[in-house]
Design a protein around this motif. Sequence first.
Motif, mmCIF file in Angstrom:
data_model
loop_
_atom_site.group_PDB
_atom_site.id
_atom_site.type_symbol
_atom_site.label_atom_id
_atom_site.label_comp_id
_atom_site.label_asym_id
_atom_site.label_seq_id
_atom_site.Cartn_x
_atom_site.Cartn_y
_atom_site.Cartn_z
ATOM 1 N N GLU A 347 2.700 -22.295 -4.953
ATOM 2 C CA GLU A 347 2.957 -22.303 -3.545
ATOM 3 C C GLU A 347 3.904 -21.122 -3.672
ATOM 4 N N GLY A 348 4.639 -21.921 -4.423
ATOM 5 C CA GLY A 348 6.181 -21.173 -4.554
ATOM 6 C C GLY A 348 6.557 -19.782 -4.821
ATOM 7 N N LEU A 349 5.393 -19.676 -5.763
ATOM 8 C CA LEU A 349 5.157 -17.994 -6.472
ATOM 9 C C LEU A 349 4.971 -17.005 -4.818
ATOM 10 N N LEU A 350 3.404 -17.682 -4.557
ATOM 11 C CA LEU A 350 3.328 -16.815 -3.025
ATOM 12 C C LEU A 350 4.338 -16.610 -2.107
ATOM 13 N N GLU A 351 5.167 -18.089 -1.681
ATOM 14 C CA GLU A 351 6.656 -17.636 -0.680
ATOM 15 C C GLU A 351 7.299 -15.916 -0.824
ATOM 16 N N SER A 352 7.311 -15.777 -1.898
ATOM 17 C CA SER A 352 7.783 -14.640 -1.923
ATOM 18 C C SER A 352 7.090 -13.632 -1.663
ATOM 19 N N LEU A 353 6.109 -13.531 -1.607
ATOM 20 C CA LEU A 353 5.633 -12.188 -0.622
ATOM 21 C C LEU A 353 5.653 -12.515 0.851
ATOM 22 N N GLU A 354 6.286 -13.621 1.687
ATOM 23 C CA GLU A 354 6.485 -13.882 3.211
ATOM 24 C C GLU A 354 4.489 -12.994 3.658
ATOM 25 N N GLY A 355 3.551 -13.472 2.991
ATOM 26 C CA GLY A 355 2.667 -13.493 4.006
ATOM 27 C C GLY A 355 2.028 -12.498 3.748
ATOM 28 N N ALA A 356 2.453 -11.305 2.957
ATOM 29 C CA ALA A 356 2.026 -10.109 2.619
ATOM 30 C C ALA A 356 0.345 -9.705 1.777
ATOM 31 N N ASN A 357 -0.167 -9.050 2.153
ATOM 32 C CA ASN A 357 -1.507 -9.228 0.843
ATOM 33 C C ASN A 357 -1.968 -8.074 0.635
ATOM 34 N N CYS A 358 -2.320 -7.528 -0.489
ATOM 35 C CA CYS A 358 -2.881 -6.107 -0.252
ATOM 36 C C CYS A 358 -3.509 -5.473 0.434
ATOM 37 N N ASP A 359 -3.654 -4.277 0.638
ATOM 38 C CA ASP A 359 -3.642 -3.364 1.568
ATOM 39 C C ASP A 359 -4.845 -2.340 1.399
ATOM 40 N N TYR A 360 -6.260 -2.628 1.740
ATOM 41 C CA TYR A 360 -7.726 -2.303 0.964
ATOM 42 C C TYR A 360 -7.306 -0.419 1.706
ATOM 43 N N SER A 361 -6.518 0.047 2.635
ATOM 44 C CA SER A 361 -6.813 1.193 3.290
ATOM 45 C C SER A 361 -6.104 1.779 2.195
ATOM 46 N N ILE A 362 -5.274 1.590 1.537
ATOM 47 C CA ILE A 362 -4.485 2.515 0.423
ATOM 48 C C ILE A 362 -6.010 2.517 -1.221
#
Length: 367
Positions: A347-362
């Motif tokens: 959970e702490g690791l994922l907080e560093s992403l601030e909600g970002a997900n991988c972008d599959y349009s790339i």
Amino acid sequence: SSHFWSGPGLDLREGSSRVAMAMAPSMGDGRGRGRGRCFWRPSRGAAGRLGLLGLLLLGLFLVLARPASPWRRPSLSRPAAQTAFAVGKRVLVTGAGGRTGSLVVEKLMTSGRYDVRALVTSEKSKAALLRKVPMLQDKAVFVGDVTDAETMQRAFAGAFALVCVTSAVPKLKVWSLFPFLLGKLFGKKRKMRFGWKGGKPEQVDWIGQKNQFDCAKEAKCKKVVLVGTMTGTEKDSFLNSIGEGEGDQIVMWKRKAEVYLIDLCKSSGMEYTIVHAGGLSDQPGGQAPVAVGVDDKLREVKPNRRIPRADVAEVCLQSLGCEAAANRSFDLTSIDAGVALTAGGLEGLLESLEGANCDYSINPPPP
């Protein structure tokens, strides 16, 4: 001599005829001398030996006859009841015969929170998994083919979640080493060639994973955790070049399956967690500094180290009960600026992403 058991007032040693009863500090030296008196001393001769034998038999009878106590020390000759681990929600691990998949099974079992099922590709893999994870029962391991959905249906029955660790496995064609090494010697570019063990990426990483996701939906699973790979945003990924001709595009097929899973979850109400693992190692877990990211940006950080399979397995375990991991797709690797993964640390690791997900349009996969 080695101890079998030792405790206050009793010291039994293998290969020793001595039974020392230190019942009080005033006991003395056991021969009636010293402070106090010896409470008991065996008499000599046959009568004394018979008396001692009688006392030992009486003590054994009293131990065996007494009712079971909840505080009694568990037997050292057998483990605690294995069924104690099958008390939680059922989780199916596919690809359980692989090095990472078997670690996921082991993590789930030792957590004591899940009723674990495993899917492997052969009876040989089943036997190997049962040896590696002795707590796992024979009836909990199924043999099936991910490219044939019917062979997996029994394994999915009653499953709350799927942890998918299946992948096509490259196998080096030894003959390709010679032109590759000669090319290195003379400054010419030559490629090593690979075949595939158990099926090509299109069959295993696309059709096989799609079949698993469909089975999960039919079984009314609530969660799918998928282990993938980094480099999905890179058109010229080395991994895509492995295989026949210009390569069998393993990362592209994996990415296509991920997009299918995300769309399926949106329409069905299932949750997903997609973990893009970096290069893998067999080092112990919980020690390497790990970090999460998106869209292969962590590959730009140097040095970029291999992540232990045990840490990937731990992330799979934590993803099942971590709300922050619901409907997330992220990269996972080891860099110097990372932190060691602890229990509950995802959970702490994922907080560093601030909600970002991988972008599959790339670098999107073909429709």
